[in-house]
Motif scaffolding. Structure first.
Motif, short mmCIF file in Angstrom:
data_model
loop_
_atom_site.label_atom_id
_atom_site.label_comp_id
_atom_site.label_asym_id
_atom_site.label_seq_id
_atom_site.Cartn_x
_atom_site.Cartn_y
_atom_site.Cartn_z
N MET A 1 1.02 -1.18 0.01
CA MET A 1 -0.01 -0.08 0.01
C MET A 1 0.88 1.23 -0.03
O MET A 1 1.87 1.34 0.70
CB MET A 1 -0.97 0.13 1.30
N HIS A 2 0.49 2.37 -0.90
CA HIS A 2 1.37 3.48 -0.99
C HIS A 2 1.12 4.18 0.52
O HIS A 2 0.16 4.16 0.97
CB HIS A 2 0.81 4.29 -1.93
N PRO A 3 2.33 4.75 0.94
CA PRO A 3 2.29 5.49 2.33
C PRO A 3 1.32 6.69 2.20
O PRO A 3 0.91 7.05 3.29
CB PRO A 3 3.77 5.92 2.27
N ASP A 4 1.05 7.31 0.93
CA ASP A 4 0.01 8.51 1.02
C ASP A 4 -1.47 8.03 1.07
O ASP A 4 -2.05 8.70 1.62
CB ASP A 4 0.03 9.06 -0.39
N THR A 5 -1.50 6.65 1.04
CA THR A 5 -2.80 6.23 1.32
C THR A 5 -2.91 5.92 2.73
O THR A 5 -3.97 6.30 3.28
CB THR A 5 -3.07 4.60 0.51
N LEU A 6 -1.92 5.37 3.50
CA LEU A 6 -1.94 5.36 4.86
C LEU A 6 -2.44 6.85 5.54
O LEU A 6 -3.10 6.60 6.48
CB LEU A 6 -0.74 4.99 5.42
N LYS A 7 -1.29 7.84 4.90
CA LYS A 7 -1.68 9.14 5.43
C LYS A 7 -3.04 9.72 5.19
O LYS A 7 -3.69 10.25 6.10
CB LYS A 7 -0.54 10.21 4.72
N TYR A 8 -3.61 9.40 4.12
CA TYR A 8 -5.24 9.67 3.95
C TYR A 8 -5.92 9.10 4.79
O TYR A 8 -6.81 9.70 5.46
CB TYR A 8 -5.45 9.40 2.32
N ASN A 9 -5.76 7.80 4.88
CA ASN A 9 -6.68 7.11 6.27
C ASN A 9 -6.50 7.91 7.35
O ASN A 9 -7.25 7.89 8.35
CB ASN A 9 -6.29 5.64 6.11
N GLU A 10 -5.23 8.18 7.85
CA GLU A 10 -4.86 8.88 9.01
C GLU A 10 -5.62 9.98 9.19
O GLU A 10 -5.93 10.34 10.49
CB GLU A 10 -3.31 8.78 9.26
N ARG A 11 -5.76 10.83 8.23
CA ARG A 11 -6.61 12.12 8.34
C ARG A 11 -8.10 12.07 8.46
O ARG A 11 -8.81 12.89 8.78
CB ARG A 11 -6.33 13.01 7.06
N GLN A 12 -8.68 10.91 8.48
CA GLN A 12 -10.11 10.72 8.77
C GLN A 12 -10.49 10.60 10.25
O GLN A 12 -9.74 10.36 10.92
CB GLN A 12 -10.50 9.31 7.99
N GLY A 13 -11.59 10.93 10.27
CA GLY A 13 -12.28 10.75 11.56
C GLY A 13 -12.13 9.37 12.31
O GLY A 13 -12.08 8.49 11.15
N PRO A 14 -12.22 9.02 13.50
CA PRO A 14 -12.04 7.77 14.01
C PRO A 14 -12.92 6.50 12.99
O PRO A 14 -12.39 5.55 12.63
CB PRO A 14 -12.39 7.61 15.29
N ALA A 15 -14.20 6.65 13.04
CA ALA A 15 -14.90 5.76 12.17
C ALA A 15 -14.90 5.66 10.92
O ALA A 15 -14.82 4.47 10.20
CB ALA A 15 -16.50 6.12 12.46
N TYR A 16 -14.41 6.85 10.36
CA TYR A 16 -14.16 6.80 8.60
C TYR A 16 -12.64 6.16 8.57
O TYR A 16 -12.39 5.57 7.56
CB TYR A 16 -14.19 8.25 8.14
N LYS A 17 -11.88 6.34 9.40
CA LYS A 17 -10.53 6.07 9.58
C LYS A 17 -10.42 4.18 9.52
O LYS A 17 -9.92 3.70 8.60
CB LYS A 17 -9.86 6.33 10.71
N ASP A 18 -11.25 3.61 10.19
CA ASP A 18 -11.74 2.20 10.30
C ASP A 18 -12.28 1.74 9.20
O ASP A 18 -11.52 0.71 8.62
CB ASP A 18 -12.56 1.92 11.52
N VAL A 19 -13.08 2.39 8.19
CA VAL A 19 -13.70 2.16 7.12
C VAL A 19 -12.45 2.12 6.22
O VAL A 19 -12.28 1.21 5.28
CB VAL A 19 -14.96 3.12 6.43
N CYS A 20 -11.84 3.09 5.98
CA CYS A 20 -10.83 3.29 4.86
C CYS A 20 -9.69 2.28 5.07
O CYS A 20 -9.16 1.53 4.24
CB CYS A 20 -10.01 4.65 5.18
N ASP A 21 -9.21 2.05 6.47
CA ASP A 21 -8.09 1.01 6.82
C ASP A 21 -8.67 -0.57 6.19
O ASP A 21 -8.06 -1.17 5.60
CB ASP A 21 -7.92 0.99 8.31
N LEU A 22 -10.03 -0.75 6.69
CA LEU A 22 -10.49 -2.09 6.38
C LEU A 22 -10.57 -2.18 4.50
O LEU A 22 -10.29 -3.03 4.25
CB LEU A 22 -11.75 -2.30 6.74
#
Length: 130
Positions: A1-22
């Motif tokens: 996974m691209h590091p920028d995708t991880l950064k994108y996910n980290e910028r989301q609120g907690p519930a949305y971060k979990d969705v993005c990570d999954l």
């Protein structure tokens, strides 16, 4: 996974971060060989430079979009227009993501593709690849 995708996910609120990570984990796992990068400010996975699937935060939640999803014949995927072949679904929390559905859609995404990478060269006309 691209590091920028991880950064994108980290910028989301907690519930949305979990969705993005999954979503990112499942897409990476089930769309082997796809290249992941940030495109138009959102995580997108490509096969042979053709956009296949991506997600973005929008008002209704995290939108998972398949570029060729209109042809998947999947009732859970919403098709908005007919000019392009995209279809999507929104998630507000990770528990809404049905992994068997997602895996099936990713399989179809590999098998059913329209040529988006040459859309500009063809002046907006899509051609079926697979």
């Amino acid at each position: 996974m691209h590091p920028d995708t991880l950064k994108y996910n980290e910028r989301q609120g907690p519930a949305y971060k979990d969705v993005c990570d999954l979503l990112a984990r499942e897409i990476d796992k089930n769309l082997a060989g796809a290249e992941n990068r940030i495109w138009h400010a959102h995580p997108v996975w490509f096969l042979d430079d053709n956009p296949i699937v991506g997600y973005s935060q929008q008002k209704p939640g995290i939108r998972l979009m398949f570029w060729s999803g209109a042809d998947f014949e999947e009732p859970a995927l919403n098709v908005v227009g007919r000019k392009f072949k995209d279809a999507s679904i929104f998630y507000e929390e990770a528990s809404q993501v049905r992994k068997p559905d997602l895996r099936r859609w990713l399989g179809k995404a590999r098998e059913i593709q329209w040529d988006y990478k040459n859309l500009i060269r063809r002046k907006g006309r899509l051609e079926r690849l697979k």
